[in-house]
Design a protein around this motif. Structure first.
Motif, PDB file in Angstrom:
ATOM      1  N   ILE A 156       2.272   0.075  -9.413  1.00  0.00           N
ATOM      2  CA  ILE A 156       1.030  -0.159  -8.674  1.00  0.00           C
ATOM      3  C   ILE A 156       1.273  -1.119  -7.517  1.00  0.00           C
ATOM      4  CG2 ILE A 156      -1.291  -1.115  -8.826  1.00  0.00           C
ATOM      5  CD1 ILE A 156      -1.340  -0.127 -11.747  1.00  0.00           C
ATOM      6  N   THR A 157       2.068  -2.153  -7.743  1.00  0.00           N
ATOM      7  CA  THR A 157       2.382  -3.123  -6.689  1.00  0.00           C
ATOM      8  C   THR A 157       3.148  -2.452  -5.555  1.00  0.00           C
ATOM      9  OG1 THR A 157       2.498  -4.866  -8.354  1.00  0.00           O
ATOM     10  CG2 THR A 157       3.454  -5.346  -6.210  1.00  0.00           C
ATOM     11  N   ARG A 158       4.140  -1.619  -5.907  1.00  0.00           N
ATOM     12  CA  ARG A 158       4.894  -0.910  -4.860  1.00  0.00           C
ATOM     13  C   ARG A 158       3.990   0.046  -4.093  1.00  0.00           C
ATOM     14  NH1 ARG A 158       9.509   2.136  -7.216  1.00  0.00           N
ATOM     15  NH2 ARG A 158       8.608   1.665  -9.232  1.00  0.00           N
ATOM     16  N   PHE A 159       3.086   0.710  -4.785  1.00  0.00           N
ATOM     17  CA  PHE A 159       2.168   1.640  -4.123  1.00  0.00           C
ATOM     18  C   PHE A 159       1.257   0.909  -3.141  1.00  0.00           C
ATOM     19  CE2 PHE A 159      -1.990   3.786  -3.992  1.00  0.00           C
ATOM     20  CZ  PHE A 159      -1.592   4.981  -3.417  1.00  0.00           C
ATOM     21  N   LEU A 160       0.746  -0.236  -3.525  1.00  0.00           N
ATOM     22  CA  LEU A 160      -0.151  -0.985  -2.648  1.00  0.00           C
ATOM     23  C   LEU A 160       0.579  -1.587  -1.450  1.00  0.00           C
ATOM     24  CD1 LEU A 160      -2.377  -2.798  -5.295  1.00  0.00           C
ATOM     25  CD2 LEU A 160      -2.984  -0.844  -3.869  1.00  0.00           C
ATOM     26  N   ASN A 161       1.854  -1.888  -1.589  1.00  0.00           N
ATOM     27  CA  ASN A 161       2.637  -2.463  -0.496  1.00  0.00           C
ATOM     28  C   ASN A 161       3.269  -1.421   0.412  1.00  0.00           C
ATOM     29  OD1 ASN A 161       2.099  -5.111  -1.245  1.00  0.00           O
ATOM     30  ND2 ASN A 161       3.838  -5.190  -2.644  1.00  0.00           N
ATOM     31  N   ASP A 162       3.251  -0.157   0.014  1.00  0.00           N
ATOM     32  CA  ASP A 162       3.854   0.914   0.805  1.00  0.00           C
ATOM     33  C   ASP A 162       2.979   1.217   2.015  1.00  0.00           C
ATOM     34  OD1 ASP A 162       5.397   2.968   1.710  1.00  0.00           O
ATOM     35  OD2 ASP A 162       4.725   4.408   0.202  1.00  0.00           O
ATOM     36  N   GLU A 163       3.545   1.069   3.227  1.00  0.00           N
ATOM     37  CA  GLU A 163       2.795   1.300   4.454  1.00  0.00           C
ATOM     38  C   GLU A 163       3.304   2.507   5.232  1.00  0.00           C
ATOM     39  OE1 GLU A 163       2.711  -2.218   6.772  1.00  0.00           O
ATOM     40  OE2 GLU A 163       1.751  -3.421   5.221  1.00  0.00           O
ATOM     41  N   SER A 164       4.130   3.326   4.637  1.00  0.00           N
ATOM     42  CA  SER A 164       4.697   4.463   5.361  1.00  0.00           C
ATOM     43  C   SER A 164       3.626   5.487   5.722  1.00  0.00           C
ATOM     44  CB  SER A 164       5.808   5.120   4.546  1.00  0.00           C
ATOM     45  OG  SER A 164       5.298   5.619   3.330  1.00  0.00           O
TER      46      SER A 164
END
Length: 53
Positions: free
Chosen positions: A4-12
């Motif tokens: 979830i943290t990686r998904f929220l930080n992904d800006e691609s």
């Protein structure tokens, strides 16, 4: 939780959306320009047609 943290930080995906918005803006500007050009061209051709008759 890490996923979830990686998904929220992904800006691609934001970059793709920005490019899509820029492309839409360019398309709207091109359509407006073509309409103006077409109107001016119609007026010019009408003038030439009248002069030739």
């Amino acid at each position: 939780m890490n996923i979830i943290t990686r998904f929220l930080n992904d800006e691609s995906g934001a970059t793709a959306i920005e490019y899509g918005l820029i492309a839409a803006l360019v398309a709207v500007a091109a359509i407006a320009g073509f309409q103006t050009l077409g109107t001016n061209l119609t007026g010019t051709l009408d003038t030439v047609n009248t002069a030739l008759q």
